[in-house]
Design an enzyme around this catalytic site. Structure first.
Site, PDB file in Angstrom:
ATOM      1  N   HIS A 121       2.207   7.003   2.324  1.00  0.00           N
ATOM      2  CA  HIS A 121       1.800   8.359   1.963  1.00  0.00           C
ATOM      3  C   HIS A 121       1.970   9.335   3.121  1.00  0.00           C
ATOM      4  O   HIS A 121       2.442   8.972   4.193  1.00  0.00           O
ATOM      5  CB  HIS A 121       0.374   8.366   1.427  1.00  0.00           C
ATOM      6  CG  HIS A 121      -0.621   7.790   2.381  1.00  0.00           C
ATOM      7  ND1 HIS A 121      -0.972   8.412   3.550  1.00  0.00           N
ATOM      8  CD2 HIS A 121      -1.322   6.629   2.339  1.00  0.00           C
ATOM      9  CE1 HIS A 121      -1.864   7.671   4.172  1.00  0.00           C
ATOM     10  NE2 HIS A 121      -2.075   6.577   3.472  1.00  0.00           N
ATOM     11  N   LYS A 140       0.873  -1.180   0.000  1.00  0.00           N
ATOM     12  CA  LYS A 140       0.000   0.000   0.000  1.00  0.00           C
ATOM     13  C   LYS A 140       0.909   1.228   0.000  1.00  0.00           C
ATOM     14  O   LYS A 140       2.030   1.164   0.491  1.00  0.00           O
ATOM     15  CB  LYS A 140      -0.868   0.017   1.273  1.00  0.00           C
ATOM     16  CG  LYS A 140      -1.902  -1.088   1.356  1.00  0.00           C
ATOM     17  CD  LYS A 140      -3.217  -0.650   0.710  1.00  0.00           C
ATOM     18  CE  LYS A 140      -4.261  -1.747   0.710  1.00  0.00           C
ATOM     19  NZ  LYS A 140      -4.739  -2.071   2.056  1.00  0.00           N
ATOM     20  N   HIS A 146       1.253   8.592   6.752  1.00  0.00           N
ATOM     21  CA  HIS A 146       2.162   7.798   7.582  1.00  0.00           C
ATOM     22  C   HIS A 146       3.258   8.628   8.223  1.00  0.00           C
ATOM     23  O   HIS A 146       3.967   8.157   9.099  1.00  0.00           O
ATOM     24  CB  HIS A 146       2.823   6.693   6.747  1.00  0.00           C
ATOM     25  CG  HIS A 146       1.863   5.658   6.284  1.00  0.00           C
ATOM     26  ND1 HIS A 146       1.576   5.462   4.970  1.00  0.00           N
ATOM     27  CD2 HIS A 146       1.107   4.784   6.973  1.00  0.00           C
ATOM     28  CE1 HIS A 146       0.680   4.497   4.849  1.00  0.00           C
ATOM     29  NE2 HIS A 146       0.379   4.071   6.054  1.00  0.00           N
TER      30      HIS A 146
HETATM   31  N1  ARG Z   1      -0.637  -1.348   9.856  1.00  0.00           N
HETATM   32  C1  ARG Z   1      -1.582  -0.558  10.575  1.00  0.00           C
HETATM   33  C2  ARG Z   1      -2.135   0.550   9.689  1.00  0.00           C
HETATM   34  O1  ARG Z   1      -1.458   1.052   8.829  1.00  0.00           O
HETATM   35  C3  ARG Z   1      -0.998   0.092  11.786  1.00  0.00           C
HETATM   36  C4  ARG Z   1      -0.492  -0.875  12.818  1.00  0.00           C
HETATM   37  C5  ARG Z   1      -0.541  -0.314  14.182  1.00  0.00           C
HETATM   38  N2  ARG Z   1       0.052  -1.162  15.187  1.00  0.00           N
HETATM   39  C6  ARG Z   1      -0.555  -2.125  15.838  1.00  0.00           C
HETATM   40  N3  ARG Z   1       0.152  -2.819  16.712  1.00  0.00           N
HETATM   41  N4  ARG Z   1      -1.804  -2.411  15.647  1.00  0.00           N
HETATM   42  O2  ARG Z   1      -3.260   0.931   9.849  1.00  0.00           O
END
Ligand code: ARG
Length: 489
Positions: free
Chosen positions: A47, A44, A50
């Protein structure tokens, strides 16, 4: 009452003797603190949204370094889930290896979109994707290899951004890392009588805590995002025995964190509340929010490169004779620093609108202003020469440092360590940013009000001591914000 002279003498000699370490303390006593940040999703776009988790998290980690904790930086990559079944299917039907290598994220994203278009016409693709994901879950060779390749290519792309920002991790254990560690927790939840069946799926009810139920396994037995977070927290406790386990994740996920931390508590883990969600607000674009599907997304890499380009232009204009290498180095430090500083200027919980004009405006309370102040202090020290610097480090007559502007600066240097501590307690780098602007402004006032390199040797030595101290504070402040401090600009 305070003797300005005595105060200046104590503060400035303390700062000078600490040097590189000014602002550091041993509050943490080497206790382990995990900071999880950035954690983008594989395949993904990385962007502008982030940037928040990435930069705020990196700075919180730095703050905990300064406080003397043993910091473990983790990137909990979103590298698992049914979407990988879809992606593999799409790749097999319509994919091209070379495209993935050239532009991994863009290409993988296009497969994902293509899958969703095609599945409208041919619903059997969905079954194929599900079966493929099951194969991946079972560790079958071909599927695993493809997934691994997608992951590696995505990571290369993320790595470019991390390199630009100077960000490093101790672990990239993301969601997939926990895929085989979950049965234990599902069983534990069952044994402790916390789960309820609902149409073949298993869930934990949290009504007593004012929260909606949390789905732990789907009817086909597959686990979810939340299940992996529960497994990850226990794994981290067992692996690192953390004192705090900090998650820098958007406030949209507040409910998710409330749910799983509550579940850990119900499971009887007495350290559940040492898992801390540090939320932050939304970034939007000037013409509305981002939308990957409609192509309204600003890539972080483009933002950083854009800032460097713009800075390069400005430097060349102001400094036509500078060497290309020097221009390049400063353009990177200042351009990227401008974006980072802008991000860390607001309270993290506040929503903000991303604006190119604002980020690249080098006037006012900005990163370039603070970096420039640092370079100015370096230039004063160069002009003072090594002899004077050496003398100042040995001792100085603080009687020359009692003016209003000198005292204001001493006061700000004095409170710098406490500011770092407060920023750590509140998980709020903007407190450091604010203080750094104050120090830069106070230094500039001192610089304008006072004649630093005067004829009078004693006076000069004392004022140079002040400059050495201010410079150390500004440099370390920039370091906490994960910014470079060029000596010339
Ligand atoms: N990958 C997730 C996102 O982009 C964020 C992860 C956050 N960390 C966690 N331990 N849930 O939405």
């Amino acid at each position: 009452f305070i003797s300005k002279e005595k105060f200046a003498e104590e503060v400035i000699s303390e700062v000078i003797s600490m040097g590189e370490d000014f602002g550091k303390s041993n509050v943490g006593q080497e206790r382990p603190v995990i900071v999880e940040y950035s954690s983008p999703n594989i395949a993904k776009p990385f962007h502008i949204g982030h940037i928040r988790s990435t930069v705020i998290g990196a700075s919180i980690a730095k703050i905990y370094d300064y406080l003397g904790f043993k910091v473990i930086r983790i990137n909990h990559l979103g590298d698992y889930g049914t979407q990988f079944g879809k992606m593999i299917v799409a790749y097999r039907h319509w994919g091209n290896k070379q495209d993935v290598i050239e532009a991994p994220i863009k290409t993988l994203l296009s497969y994902y979109t293509k899958f969703h278009e095609e599945v409208e016409k041919d619903p059997s693709l969905d079954d194929e994707a599900r079966a493929t994901f099951t194969k991946l879950e079972n560790g079958e060779k071909e599927e695993t290899e493809l997934w691994q390749w997608f992951r590696d290519e995505s990571l290369k792309e993320f790595g470019r951004v991390y390199d630009m920002l100077g960000i490093k991790y101790d672990s990239y254990a993301g969601e997939s890392f926990y895929s085989d560690k979950m049965p234990r927790f599902v069983k534990e939840l069952e044994d402790k009588g916390l789960m309820e069946e609902d149409d073949g799926a298993m869930l934990v009810r949290l009504d007593d805590y004012g929260l909606t139920p949390a789905l732990i396994t789907k009817s086909d037995g597959s686990t979810l995002y939340i299940t992996r977070d529960i497994a990850a927290a226990v794994y981290r406790k067992e692996t690192y025995d953390f004192y705090k386990n900090i998650y820098v994740v958007a406030s949209q996920q507040n409910l998710h964190f409330q749910q799983w931390i509550q579940i850990l508590e119900l499971m009887g883990y007495e350290w559940a509340r040492s898992c801390i969600h540090v939320p932050f607000g939304l970034v939007s674009l000037e013409d509305g929010t981002m939308s990957t599907r409609e192509g309204r997304v600003v890539f972080l890499e483009d933002v950083l490169n854009g800032a460097v380009d713009k800075t390069r232009e400005i430097i060349k204009e102001k400094n036509p004779n500078a060497s290309p290498e020097a221009v390049e180095e400063v353009a990177k430090a200042v351009g990227i620093g401008a974006v980072v500083f802008n991000e860390l200027s607001n309270y993290r919980i506040k929503d903000y609108v991303f604006s190119w004009d604002h980020v690249l405006n080098f006037e006012g309370e900005t990163g370039p202003y603070v970096q420039y102040t640092h370079a100015r202090a370096c230039s004063v020290l160069r002009n003072a020469g090594n002899d004077v610097i050496a003398k100042a480090k040995q001792g100085f007559d603080a009687g020359y440092l009692t003016s209003e502007s000198a005292h204001a600066l001493s006061m700000l240097l004095y409170s710098f360590p406490a500011v770092i501590e407060e920023a750590g307690e509140k998980y709020e780098p903007s407190i450091v940013t604010r203080h750094l602007i104050d120090i830069a402004q106070a230094f500039n006032k001192f610089y304008h009000d006072e004649h630093i390199l005067t004829e009078n040797e004693e006076e000069k030595v004392a004022k140079v001591a002040m400059v050495i101290a201010a410079r150390a504070a500004i440099r370390n402040g920039l370091d906490i914000l994960c910014m470079k401090a060029p000596e010339k600009m």
